[in-house]
Design a protein around this motif. Structure first.
Motif, PDB file in Angstrom:
ATOM      1  N   THR A  32      99.784  13.298  30.085  1.00  0.00           N
ATOM      2  CA  THR A  32      99.349  12.351  31.103  1.00  0.00           C
ATOM      3  C   THR A  32      98.305  13.026  31.972  1.00  0.00           C
ATOM      4  O   THR A  32      97.990  14.212  31.800  1.00  0.00           O
ATOM      5  N   ASN A  33      97.797  12.300  32.952  1.00  0.00           N
ATOM      6  CA  ASN A  33      96.820  12.882  33.868  1.00  0.00           C
ATOM      7  C   ASN A  33      97.373  14.050  34.667  1.00  0.00           C
ATOM      8  O   ASN A  33      96.615  14.874  35.178  1.00  0.00           O
ATOM      9  N   ALA A  34      98.692  14.141  34.778  1.00  0.00           N
ATOM     10  CA  ALA A  34      99.296  15.228  35.545  1.00  0.00           C
ATOM     11  C   ALA A  34      98.940  16.594  34.976  1.00  0.00           C
ATOM     12  O   ALA A  34      98.897  17.587  35.714  1.00  0.00           O
ATOM     13  N   THR A  35      98.641  16.665  33.680  1.00  0.00           N
ATOM     14  CA  THR A  35      98.346  17.956  33.069  1.00  0.00           C
ATOM     15  C   THR A  35      96.971  18.491  33.460  1.00  0.00           C
ATOM     16  O   THR A  35      96.646  19.640  33.155  1.00  0.00           O
ATOM     17  N   TRP A  36      96.155  17.678  34.133  1.00  0.00           N
ATOM     18  CA  TRP A  36      94.859  18.135  34.635  1.00  0.00           C
ATOM     19  C   TRP A  36      94.974  18.688  36.063  1.00  0.00           C
ATOM     20  O   TRP A  36      93.954  18.929  36.714  1.00  0.00           O
ATOM     21  N   GLY A  37      96.183  18.901  36.547  1.00  0.00           N
ATOM     22  CA  GLY A  37      96.360  19.318  37.938  1.00  0.00           C
ATOM     23  C   GLY A  37      95.617  20.581  38.322  1.00  0.00           C
ATOM     24  O   GLY A  37      95.163  20.725  39.458  1.00  0.00           O
ATOM     25  N   ALA A  38      95.471  21.524  37.387  1.00  0.00           N
ATOM     26  CA  ALA A  38      94.800  22.786  37.693  1.00  0.00           C
ATOM     27  C   ALA A  38      93.286  22.658  37.707  1.00  0.00           C
ATOM     28  O   ALA A  38      92.594  23.561  38.175  1.00  0.00           O
ATOM     29  N   GLN A  39      92.747  21.564  37.158  1.00  0.00           N
ATOM     30  CA  GLN A  39      91.292  21.370  37.105  1.00  0.00           C
ATOM     31  C   GLN A  39      90.796  20.311  38.097  1.00  0.00           C
ATOM     32  O   GLN A  39      89.637  20.348  38.501  1.00  0.00           O
ATOM     33  N   ARG A  40      91.629  19.411  38.480  1.00  0.00           N
ATOM     34  CA  ARG A  40      91.179  18.206  39.172  1.00  0.00           C
ATOM     35  C   ARG A  40      90.412  18.495  40.448  1.00  0.00           C
ATOM     36  O   ARG A  40      89.324  17.954  40.668  1.00  0.00           O
ATOM     37  N   ALA A  41      90.935  19.350  41.304  1.00  0.00           N
ATOM     38  CA  ALA A  41      90.280  19.601  42.598  1.00  0.00           C
ATOM     39  C   ALA A  41      88.920  20.267  42.413  1.00  0.00           C
ATOM     40  O   ALA A  41      87.928  19.860  43.042  1.00  0.00           O
ATOM     41  N   ASP A  42      88.852  21.297  41.563  1.00  0.00           N
ATOM     42  CA  ASP A  42      87.587  22.008  41.367  1.00  0.00           C
ATOM     43  C   ASP A  42      86.525  21.085  40.786  1.00  0.00           C
ATOM     44  O   ASP A  42      85.361  21.098  41.218  1.00  0.00           O
ATOM     45  N   LEU A  43      86.896  20.282  39.808  1.00  0.00           N
ATOM     46  CA  LEU A  43      85.914  19.404  39.166  1.00  0.00           C
ATOM     47  C   LEU A  43      85.521  18.248  40.077  1.00  0.00           C
ATOM     48  O   LEU A  43      84.360  17.831  40.108  1.00  0.00           O
ATOM     49  N   ALA A  45      85.248  18.354  43.195  1.00  0.00           N
ATOM     50  CA  ALA A  45      84.373  18.852  44.258  1.00  0.00           C
ATOM     51  C   ALA A  45      82.906  18.747  43.866  1.00  0.00           C
ATOM     52  O   ALA A  45      82.022  18.781  44.738  1.00  0.00           O
ATOM     53  N   ALA A  46      82.636  18.603  42.571  1.00  0.00           N
ATOM     54  CA  ALA A  46      81.247  18.558  42.100  1.00  0.00           C
ATOM     55  C   ALA A  46      80.883  17.269  41.386  1.00  0.00           C
ATOM     56  O   ALA A  46      79.700  16.949  41.250  1.00  0.00           O
ATOM     57  N   TYR A  47      81.893  16.507  40.920  1.00  0.00           N
ATOM     58  CA  TYR A  47      81.642  15.314  40.116  1.00  0.00           C
ATOM     59  C   TYR A  47      82.570  14.175  40.528  1.00  0.00           C
ATOM     60  O   TYR A  47      83.604  14.395  41.168  1.00  0.00           O
ATOM     61  N   GLN A  48      82.191  12.958  40.121  1.00  0.00           N
ATOM     62  CA  GLN A  48      83.138  11.849  40.189  1.00  0.00           C
ATOM     63  C   GLN A  48      84.002  11.944  38.939  1.00  0.00           C
ATOM     64  O   GLN A  48      83.546  11.715  37.823  1.00  0.00           O
ATOM     65  N   VAL A  49      85.243  12.331  39.126  1.00  0.00           N
ATOM     66  CA  VAL A  49      86.148  12.551  38.007  1.00  0.00           C
ATOM     67  C   VAL A  49      86.919  11.264  37.722  1.00  0.00           C
ATOM     68  O   VAL A  49      87.519  10.672  38.622  1.00  0.00           O
ATOM     69  N   LEU A  50      86.892  10.839  36.461  1.00  0.00           N
ATOM     70  CA  LEU A  50      87.637   9.658  36.019  1.00  0.00           C
ATOM     71  C   LEU A  50      88.646  10.102  34.972  1.00  0.00           C
ATOM     72  O   LEU A  50      88.303  10.824  34.021  1.00  0.00           O
ATOM     73  N   LEU A  51      89.900   9.686  35.149  1.00  0.00           N
ATOM     74  CA  LEU A  51      90.975  10.166  34.296  1.00  0.00           C
ATOM     75  C   LEU A  51      91.710   8.984  33.667  1.00  0.00           C
ATOM     76  O   LEU A  51      92.683   8.471  34.231  1.00  0.00           O
ATOM     77  N   PRO A  52      91.278   8.513  32.513  1.00  0.00           N
ATOM     78  CA  PRO A  52      91.997   7.428  31.822  1.00  0.00           C
ATOM     79  C   PRO A  52      93.173   7.984  31.032  1.00  0.00           C
ATOM     80  O   PRO A  52      93.106   9.092  30.486  1.00  0.00           O
ATOM     81  N   GLU A  53      94.248   7.221  30.977  1.00  0.00           N
ATOM     82  CA  GLU A  53      95.372   7.565  30.113  1.00  0.00           C
ATOM     83  C   GLU A  53      95.296   6.662  28.883  1.00  0.00           C
ATOM     84  O   GLU A  53      95.299   5.438  29.000  1.00  0.00           O
ATOM     85  N   ARG A  54      95.218   7.275  27.698  1.00  0.00           N
ATOM     86  CA  ARG A  54      94.973   6.519  26.474  1.00  0.00           C
ATOM     87  C   ARG A  54      96.195   5.716  26.040  1.00  0.00           C
ATOM     88  O   ARG A  54      97.310   5.923  26.525  1.00  0.00           O
ATOM     89  N   ARG A  55      95.970   4.809  25.117  1.00  0.00           N
ATOM     90  CA  ARG A  55      97.045   3.953  24.598  1.00  0.00           C
ATOM     91  C   ARG A  55      98.267   4.791  24.210  1.00  0.00           C
ATOM     92  O   ARG A  55      98.153   5.860  23.603  1.00  0.00           O
ATOM     93  N   ALA A  56      99.446   4.320  24.623  1.00  0.00           N
ATOM     94  CA  ALA A  56     100.735   4.963  24.358  1.00  0.00           C
ATOM     95  C   ALA A  56     100.924   6.274  25.126  1.00  0.00           C
ATOM     96  O   ALA A  56     101.807   7.064  24.789  1.00  0.00           O
ATOM     97  N   HIS A  57     100.120   6.501  26.148  1.00  0.00           N
ATOM     98  CA  HIS A  57     100.241   7.697  26.972  1.00  0.00           C
ATOM     99  C   HIS A  57     100.343   7.303  28.450  1.00  0.00           C
ATOM    100  O   HIS A  57      99.629   6.404  28.909  1.00  0.00           O
ATOM    101  N   GLY A  58     101.191   8.000  29.185  1.00  0.00           N
ATOM    102  CA  GLY A  58     101.270   7.774  30.621  1.00  0.00           C
ATOM    103  C   GLY A  58     101.579   6.339  30.970  1.00  0.00           C
ATOM    104  O   GLY A  58     102.505   5.725  30.443  1.00  0.00           O
ATOM    105  N   HIS A  59     100.767   5.783  31.873  1.00  0.00           N
ATOM    106  CA  HIS A  59     100.964   4.420  32.357  1.00  0.00           C
ATOM    107  C   HIS A  59     100.368   3.357  31.439  1.00  0.00           C
ATOM    108  O   HIS A  59     100.486   2.164  31.720  1.00  0.00           O
ATOM    109  N   THR A  60      99.691   3.781  30.365  1.00  0.00           N
ATOM    110  CA  THR A  60      99.043   2.837  29.455  1.00  0.00           C
ATOM    111  C   THR A  60      99.998   2.487  28.315  1.00  0.00           C
ATOM    112  O   THR A  60     100.567   3.385  27.686  1.00  0.00           O
ATOM    113  N   PRO A  61     100.194   1.199  28.031  1.00  0.00           N
ATOM    114  CA  PRO A  61     101.172   0.807  27.015  1.00  0.00           C
ATOM    115  C   PRO A  61     100.742   1.169  25.600  1.00  0.00           C
ATOM    116  O   PRO A  61      99.571   1.436  25.328  1.00  0.00           O
ATOM    117  N   ASP A  62     101.710   1.148  24.716  1.00  0.00           N
ATOM    118  CA  ASP A  62     101.467   1.291  23.288  1.00  0.00           C
ATOM    119  C   ASP A  62     100.906  -0.035  22.763  1.00  0.00           C
ATOM    120  O   ASP A  62     100.942  -1.063  23.444  1.00  0.00           O
TER     121      ASP A  62
END
Length: 269
Positions: A32-43, A45-62
């Protein structure tokens, strides 16, 4: 903050952070997007970060039917068109790296730069250090316990659907992706291939990926595994940011990147 967007393939959950040029983070399989926790803040700070969860992952249905990397890539291309409304940088980890490569091949107009971390371009039997690891994976087994917990916490399909998704994912890893080196030669976006020196993928496979994509760069991170973004976050973030901001590779003694003979400034044959 997060929201859903209705894409042709699946209603997709995504989150956004930061401002600037768009950067899409593509998580790994079962993640899920939670696994990007170590990168999210640094990235962010320089970019508009968009984090989609793909089909059958996280909050997105199968969805009905088997899972495939190509369908996920189509979903993510639709996401870039619908939400970003223009080309974006892609950083993909594991399955997310496979999806990023497919996106770059299919729609070079929508992809600026790519970082593929721990990615493969052939099925598990051809690239895993231990292909038999899939034989030990079962929906209720210890190897998938952490992923099962993440799934049960977020999935709109409910905990009872986990065995279905687990079986689909394992089958996808056994049979996909099926890219060739000729396919990889079609990647036009500047590519950084990153891998831990003790990754699930053989270094030979990773090197083949690096060599197949024209102008690609390779980073083998020492003392790291397939979880290199969690193990070496500061180094991984720095490598990502340097690649995304790099105009061109300019080294003092190029060999692979040396200009061809006959080209102005090129060396002798």
């Amino acid at each position: 903050m997060g929201d859903y967007v209705d894409l042709p393939g699946v209603r997709t959950w995504y989150e956004t952070d930061g401002s600037g040029e768009p950067l899409v983070l593509l998580h790994g399989g079962f993640c899920t997007n939670a696994t990007w926790g170590a990168q999210r803040a640094d990235l962010a700070a320089a970019y508009q970060v968009l984090l989609p969860e793909r089909r059958a992952h996280g909050h997105t249905p199968d969805v009905a039917g088997p899972l495939s990397y190509r369908d996920m890539a189509e979903d993510m291309l639709a996401f870039v068109e619908r939400v970003v409304e223009g080309p974006a940088h892609l950083v993909g980890w594991s399955d997310g790296g496979v999806v990023a490569l497919l996106m770059a091949i299919a729609r070079p107009d929508l992809v600026r730069r790519v970082v593929a971390i721990g990615a493969n371009f052939r099925p598990s039997s051809e690239c895993f250090v231990e292909p038999a690891m899939l034989d030990a994976m079962t929906p209720e087994g210890p190897d998938l316990a952490l992923f099962r917990e993440m799934y049960e916490a977020d999935s709109p399909d409910g905990a009872d659907h986990w065995p279905v998704v687990a079986a689909k994912m394992i089958e996808m890893w056994r049979t996909q992706p099926t890219l060739t080196t000729e396919d990889l030669m079609r990647v036009e976006a500047p590519l950084l291939v990153m891998v831990g020196d003790d990754d699930m993928m053989t270094l030979e496979h990773t090197t083949a990926l690096y060599r197949a994509v024209p102008g690609a760069q390779l980073a083998v991170v020492p003392g790291a595994s397939h979880l290199v973004p969690l193990e070496k976050p500061a180094l991984v973030d720095r490598l990502i940011l340097e690649h995304l901001s790099q105009d061109e590779v300019d080294t003092m003694m190029p060999v692979r990147r040396a200009p061809a003979a006959g080209v102005p400034g090129g060396g002798a044959s």
